[in-house]
Design a protein around this motif. Structure first.
Motif, PDB file in Angstrom:
ATOM      1  N   UNK A  90     -66.136 -74.202 -39.298  1.00 12.94           N
ATOM      2  CA  UNK A  90     -67.537 -74.632 -39.211  1.00 12.94           C
ATOM      3  C   UNK A  90     -67.644 -76.148 -39.165  1.00 12.94           C
ATOM      4  N   UNK A  91     -66.886 -76.818 -40.040  1.00 15.27           N
ATOM      5  CA  UNK A  91     -66.930 -78.290 -40.053  1.00 15.27           C
ATOM      6  C   UNK A  91     -66.434 -78.840 -38.725  1.00 15.27           C
ATOM      7  N   UNK A  92     -65.347 -78.244 -38.197  1.00 14.88           N
ATOM      8  CA  UNK A  92     -64.786 -78.733 -36.929  1.00 14.88           C
ATOM      9  C   UNK A  92     -65.830 -78.614 -35.824  1.00 14.88           C
ATOM     10  N   UNK A  93     -66.516 -77.470 -35.764  1.00 13.97           N
ATOM     11  CA  UNK A  93     -67.521 -77.290 -34.712  1.00 13.97           C
ATOM     12  C   UNK A  93     -68.697 -78.243 -34.928  1.00 13.97           C
ATOM     13  N   UNK A  94     -69.063 -78.442 -36.205  1.00 13.63           N
ATOM     14  CA  UNK A  94     -70.143 -79.387 -36.506  1.00 13.63           C
ATOM     15  C   UNK A  94     -69.760 -80.781 -36.001  1.00 13.63           C
ATOM     16  N   UNK A  95     -68.491 -81.165 -36.210  1.00 12.61           N
ATOM     17  CA  UNK A  95     -68.056 -82.487 -35.752  1.00 12.61           C
ATOM     18  C   UNK A  95     -68.123 -82.587 -34.231  1.00 12.61           C
ATOM     19  N   UNK A 147     -59.658 -80.246 -29.741  1.00 13.96           N
ATOM     20  CA  UNK A 147     -59.490 -80.557 -28.317  1.00 13.96           C
ATOM     21  C   UNK A 147     -60.802 -81.025 -27.695  1.00 13.96           C
ATOM     22  N   UNK A 148     -61.909 -80.383 -28.103  1.00 15.02           N
ATOM     23  CA  UNK A 148     -63.205 -80.781 -27.541  1.00 15.02           C
ATOM     24  C   UNK A 148     -63.534 -82.213 -27.950  1.00 15.02           C
ATOM     25  N   UNK A 149     -63.338 -82.536 -29.237  1.00 18.75           N
ATOM     26  CA  UNK A 149     -63.624 -83.901 -29.692  1.00 18.75           C
ATOM     27  C   UNK A 149     -62.768 -84.894 -28.909  1.00 18.75           C
TER      28      UNK A 149
END
Lengths: 289, 342
Positions: free
Chosen positions: B159-164, B19-21
């Motif tokens: 972790x990957x999602x937050x990194x993105x 959602x943030x992206x």
């Protein structure tokens, strides 16, 4: 070949429903300057109110009238309590579209919350069938075509013969100038919402009659066809919208006979894109409304 | 913590990241450049579908129970890149239509109509993406590293999602805090003035549509790798309204507003209702959720159109008195600032 002739009959009925809706949509835009995306929501809410009346044993044509009254009241209230206040704050046209989109979402889901997820249909008698070769229309369908013609005539008379119609045309042409000439544009706009709201409600009930059964989100795809016929006729032009409705009603139903009914709205969409890309002002260039 | 709780937390983290992206991409278009894209969700959908068919094996696999195009069975991160590219490419026709539109609200409506129709087409045309049933069994990225059912994989994926999210935030910040971002705000405030100082607004609009489309495509790719399924019911047009609501409520034109909006509306509000005991007939609670979403938009537009976190004033001309500097719109900023050709 027979199926094509039969589909022309369907096309005329769809065009009738579409004409009522498109004239209302285009007048809302032309006179009040709001591209009203809650139109589909008002249609379905009115159609559902007509269903409640019809379900209580009242004839469907009276149900259509009830839907017209319901549409007029809902549209008037939307204008009075939401659109006018936002307009007074100089909300941009695109901001108004967001507002109407939110309103449409609210209306559609109110219907869903009250009516539930199952489709409903009117109790109606389609009457005797009139057939000329493969061309067939039921009495009910002829009634819908007649209703549309009466409404088109009434709108013509309203715009051309009455003071209100003249004021509407003036407001549509140049609201500031109309105000400067002593026309109470806010009143004209309120009357416009009442009249077009009634047409919106009637078209909702007629749409529900034509499609057999309907649910809270049934009008979403039909709104695409309405928008296409409005753009084909030139946005804000009632006569253009009637022409656009005739064209799109026929094209979508005849194409349904050739391809599959699943892509009716896709055909309308392609026509819409074509008009937007090649002739954004519509087939008839803007004259006075 | 029970593993059930951990699964729930990691699921929230991934959904939140997606959602943030998406909100950052929408905020770039809607907040910074002033382009109202009512069809934003189709770019997320395109990214998800393309990532799905790039990572899935050919549709004859799994007994051939579903049909779809491609099926290239590519390794991570190629499907994600493909998803982002697909989102970007799909924005090109939209940009061309917007360019021809007479008014910005016509352009917005044309994008909404496009979203409704594309959903119908994908729903009915089964050979493309398996129609209404949608594509299923999409492989989890890096599923060969850890078992996708394991907690390790769940933590890794969140972790990957937050990194993105961070990568997208940095990239979009780079755009909005540059002279180009100033041009975008100028276009939003007064397109004629921006044109008058030599900005090619058509090209800027196209660039923003493509960039936002690619970001949305990436968000779809991240989502489909997690839920392994993508169908037309996941991207009906009201889903765009949820994202628009998030950006309006959080605060348009600033990244922290977009992030806050993503946390408040799609994640916070829609997850919170999960804990309300179900009442009434089936479908009543979702209907009420939509009604409240619509009301939230109206209430915020009326009482706090700038959102919870208002857009920071972009000051450029330090020599001007502070009051005047605060009053200058983006266009005026551009005229007084070091206007460079884009």
């Amino acid at each position: 070949m027979d199926i094509v002739i039969a589909s022309v009959g369907f096309g005329l009925v769809t065009a009738s429903v579409l004409a009522i809706a498109s004239v209302a949509f285009t007048m809302q835009f032309g006179i009040t300057d709001v591209l009203n995306l809650s139109f589909g929501g008002v249609m379905i809410a009115s159609a559902f109110i007509a269903y409640v009346v019809n379900n209580a044993g009242v004839n469907i044509w009276i149900g259509v009238l009830v839907a017209g009254v319901a549409g007029a009241i809902i549209s008037y209230l939307i204008n009075r309590f939401v659109l006018t206040p936002f307009k007074r704050r100089n909300t941009s046209p695109i901001g108004m579209v967001i507002v109407t989109l939110a309103l449409g979402l609210i209306l559609e889901n109110l219907v869903l919350a009250v009516a539930g997820p199952n489709n409903v249909s009117y109790a109606m008698n389609s009457g005797p069938t009139l057939a000329v070769g493969a061309f067939e229309l039921t009495a009910l369908q002829i009634g819908m075509i007649a209703l549309s013609l009466i409404i088109a005539g009434a709108i013509h008379a309203l715009l051309r013969l009455t003071r209100l119609g003249k004021a509407m045309r003036a407001t549509s042409c140049n609201a500031g100038l109309a105000r400067a000439s002593g026309i109470r544009t806010e009143r004209v706009i309120a009357s416009t919402w009442l009249i077009t709201g009634a047409l919106c409600g009637i078209s909702g009930a007629a749409f529900a009659m034509n499609s057999g059964s309907f649910g809270s989100s049934s009008a979403e795809l039909f709104l695409v066809v309405i928008i296409a016929s409005v753009f084909v006729g030139g946005v804000g032009q009632p006569y253009g919208a009637m022409l656009g409705a005739l064209l799109l009603g026929l094209v979508t139903e005849v194409s349904a006979a050739f391809i599959t009914p699943d892509y009716k709205e896709v055909i309308a969409f392609i026509i819409l894109l074509g008009v937007m890309a090649l002739r954004p002002q519509g087939l008839i260039a803007r004259a006075t409304v | 913590m029970s593993s059930g709780t951990i699964f729930y937390i990691t699921t929230l983290l991934v959904y939140g990241g997606v959602d943030v992206v998406a909100c950052l991409g929408l905020s770039l278009q809607f907040g910074t450049a002033g382009i109202t894209n009512f069809g934003f969700i189709i770019y997320q959908a395109a990214g998800a579908y393309v990532a799905a068919v790039l990572s899935l094996p050919r549709d004859t696999a799994n007994g051939g129970f579903q049909t779809y195009v491609l099926g290239l069975h590519l390794a991570f991160p190629l499907p994600w890149i493909g998803g982002a590219v697909a989102g970007g490419l799909l924005a090109i026709p939209a940009g061309l239509v917007v360019r021809r539109s007479l008014r910005p609200d016509f352009a917005g409506v044309s994008m909404l109509v496009t979203a409704v129709i594309l959903n119908t087409v994908v729903d009915n045309f089964v050979p493309l993406f398996n129609g209404a049933a949608g594509v299923a069994l999409v492989p989890s990225p890096l599923g060969n590293l850890f078992n996708p059912q394991s907690l390790k994989w769940q933590w890794m994926y969140s972790g990957i999602a937050l990194f993105m999210c961070i990568v997208v935030l940095l990239v979009i910040r780079l755009i909005t805090e540059s002279p180009y971002g100033r041009s975008l705000r100028a276009m939003r405030e007064d397109e004629t003035a921006a044109k008058a100082v030599g900005k090619n607004t058509d090209r800027m609009r196209m660039t923003v549509l493509i960039t936002g489309g690619a970001v949305a495509g990436l968000s779809g790719a991240i989502l489909v790798g997690f839920i392994n399924l993508w169908a037309p019911s996941a991207w009906t047009y009201p889903e765009t309204i949820v994202l628009i609501a998030a950006v309006i409520i959080g605060g348009r034109g600033n990244h922290y507003g977009a992030i806050l909006g993503a946390a408040l509306v799609p994640l916070g509000f829609l997850e919170a209702t999960r804990f309300i005991p179900a009442f009434g007939p089936a479908g009543l609670v979702p209907a009420l959720e939509w009604i409240v979403t619509g009301l939230l938009i109206l209430v915020f537009l009326w009482f706090r159109p700038q959102g919870v976190i208002p857009e920071r004033r972009h000051r450029l001309a330090r020599s001007l008195p502070a009051q005047a500097a605060a009053a200058v719109s983006g266009a005026a900023e551009l005229a007084t600032g070091p206007a460079r050709g884009q």
